[in-house]
Design a protein around this motif. Structure first.
Motif, PDB file in Angstrom:
ATOM      1  N   PHE A 162      -2.468   9.494 -11.244  1.00 45.68           N
ATOM      2  CA  PHE A 162      -2.616   8.429 -12.233  1.00 45.68           C
ATOM      3  C   PHE A 162      -3.123   9.006 -13.549  1.00 45.68           C
ATOM      4  O   PHE A 162      -3.773  10.050 -13.586  1.00 45.68           O
ATOM      5  N   PHE A 163      -2.816   8.286 -14.629  1.00 51.94           N
ATOM      6  CA  PHE A 163      -3.400   8.552 -15.930  1.00 51.94           C
ATOM      7  C   PHE A 163      -3.903   7.216 -16.459  1.00 51.94           C
ATOM      8  O   PHE A 163      -3.135   6.252 -16.579  1.00 51.94           O
ATOM      9  N   ALA A 164      -5.204   7.141 -16.725  1.00 52.98           N
ATOM     10  CA  ALA A 164      -5.823   5.877 -17.124  1.00 52.98           C
ATOM     11  C   ALA A 164      -6.796   6.113 -18.272  1.00 52.98           C
ATOM     12  O   ALA A 164      -7.275   7.234 -18.489  1.00 52.98           O
ATOM     13  N   THR A 165      -7.081   5.050 -18.999  1.00 52.28           N
ATOM     14  CA  THR A 165      -8.088   5.109 -20.049  1.00 52.28           C
ATOM     15  C   THR A 165      -9.154   4.051 -19.800  1.00 52.28           C
ATOM     16  O   THR A 165      -8.891   3.012 -19.196  1.00 52.28           O
ATOM     17  N   ALA A 208       0.843  -1.196   0.000  1.00 49.14           N
ATOM     18  CA  ALA A 208       0.000   0.000   0.000  1.00 49.14           C
ATOM     19  C   ALA A 208       0.879   1.247   0.000  1.00 49.14           C
ATOM     20  O   ALA A 208       1.986   1.253   0.549  1.00 49.14           O
ATOM     21  N   ASN A 209       0.391   2.294  -0.647  1.00 45.64           N
ATOM     22  CA  ASN A 209       1.065   3.599  -0.654  1.00 45.64           C
ATOM     23  C   ASN A 209       2.495   3.499  -1.181  1.00 45.64           C
ATOM     24  O   ASN A 209       3.414   4.131  -0.654  1.00 45.64           O
ATOM     25  N   MET A 210       2.675   2.727  -2.246  1.00 46.93           N
ATOM     26  CA  MET A 210       4.024   2.442  -2.751  1.00 46.93           C
ATOM     27  C   MET A 210       4.449   3.368  -3.884  1.00 46.93           C
ATOM     28  O   MET A 210       5.640   3.659  -4.036  1.00 46.93           O
ATOM     29  N   PHE A 211       3.495   3.867  -4.664  1.00 48.64           N
ATOM     30  CA  PHE A 211       3.861   4.557  -5.901  1.00 48.64           C
ATOM     31  C   PHE A 211       3.435   6.024  -5.888  1.00 48.64           C
ATOM     32  O   PHE A 211       2.361   6.381  -5.421  1.00 48.64           O
ATOM     33  N   ASP A 212       4.319   6.846  -6.471  1.00 44.92           N
ATOM     34  CA  ASP A 212       4.024   8.266  -6.653  1.00 44.92           C
ATOM     35  C   ASP A 212       3.113   8.505  -7.852  1.00 44.92           C
ATOM     36  O   ASP A 212       2.358   9.481  -7.880  1.00 44.92           O
ATOM     37  N   CYS A 213       3.228   7.648  -8.859  1.00 45.19           N
ATOM     38  CA  CYS A 213       2.471   7.851 -10.093  1.00 45.19           C
ATOM     39  C   CYS A 213       2.231   6.509 -10.770  1.00 45.19           C
ATOM     40  O   CYS A 213       3.009   5.562 -10.598  1.00 45.19           O
ATOM     41  N   LEU A 214       1.157   6.467 -11.555  1.00 44.05           N
ATOM     42  CA  LEU A 214       0.715   5.197 -12.131  1.00 44.05           C
ATOM     43  C   LEU A 214       0.086   5.449 -13.494  1.00 44.05           C
ATOM     44  O   LEU A 214      -0.699   6.379 -13.660  1.00 44.05           O
ATOM     45  N   LEU A 215       0.434   4.598 -14.437  1.00 46.07           N
ATOM     46  CA  LEU A 215      -0.129   4.646 -15.779  1.00 46.07           C
ATOM     47  C   LEU A 215      -0.928   3.377 -16.040  1.00 46.07           C
ATOM     48  O   LEU A 215      -0.438   2.267 -15.786  1.00 46.07           O
ATOM     49  N   ALA A 216      -2.148   3.537 -16.547  1.00 39.08           N
ATOM     50  CA  ALA A 216      -2.976   2.389 -16.939  1.00 39.08           C
ATOM     51  C   ALA A 216      -3.557   2.706 -18.314  1.00 39.08           C
ATOM     52  O   ALA A 216      -4.698   3.132 -18.447  1.00 39.08           O
TER      53      ALA A 216
END
Length: 215
Positions: A135-138, A98-106
């Motif tokens: 995050f940026f997701a589609t 949990a709470n591991m990433f600063d940013c995420l792409l999906a």
């Protein structure tokens, strides 16, 4: 919940899947400026975006259900001398703290589920992102012809099964704008775009969603 199914990357010949999407360069630049360093490529495929982020100095983690895709990425990273931490796994159950990433792409990945599964995936995104992480997701849009006009098998009122390679039997969840807002109600949404892409006279609509995890 429908069983997860990976893309058959071994039959993909379109070279565009090896090139980062133009949209993603914006987030490389934005997240570098904000010093968001720990990055997760959620459903990385052949690793086109993982390579881009790693080349720009991000502490890069990548996960995909496809063993083939991960092996391709591992080989590319080795050739380029990049440290990318890869995992073969299901995005419904992320093997990260949990709470591991600063940013995420999906990018074109989290739609590969059904109505129950998408809620689980988004809860996992919430879990692994740090507070103030982005995050940026589609997501696939119900405006698209694949959902409205083509006789694909239906899993539920929002989900179809594709019947051609490389997505044979891969589920696709579709939504509308109210659905996007409801699914991401626990995030602050910065921007939602609704975009049509046309390839060889085939129309495809997606929502492009940029958000932040808040307290």
């Amino acid at each position: 919940m429908v069983k997860s199914k990976e893309w058959n990357w071994s039959v993909v010949t379109d070279s565009s899947w090896n090139e980062p999407s133009g949209d993603v360069y914006y987030y490389v630049n934005r997240w570098k400026k904000k010093n968001l360093n720990s990055f997760l490529d959620l459903g990385c495929g052949l690793g086109r975006h993982s390579i881009l982020f790693a080349e720009n100095g991000f502490d890069t983690y990548s996960i995909d259900l496809s063993q083939y895709g991960i092996e391709v990425l591992d080989n590319k990273a080795s050739e380029l001398g990049l440290d990318i931490k890869t995992t073969v796994g299901d995005i419904h159950n992320l093997p990260f703290d949990a709470n591991m990433f600063d940013c995420l792409l999906a990018y074109h990945t989290i739609s590969h589920t059904d109505t129950r599964g998408i809620k689980i995936i988004i809860s996992e995104i919430n879990r692994v992102l740090k507070t103030n992480g982005e995050f940026f997701a589609t997501l696939c849009s119900k405006h698209g012809s694949a959902f409205t006009n083509k006789p694909y098998p239906r899993i539920d009122e929002n989900t179809i099964l594709r019947t051609e390679e490389p997505e044979l039997n891969v589920p696709h969840f579709y939504t509308d704008l109210d659905g996007v807002r409801n699914l991401f109600k626990d995030f602050e949404l910065i921007k939602i775009r609704h975009i049509e892409d046309i390839f060889n006279d085939t129309s495809s609509w997606h929502y492009f969603i940029h958000g932040i995890k808040r307290e």
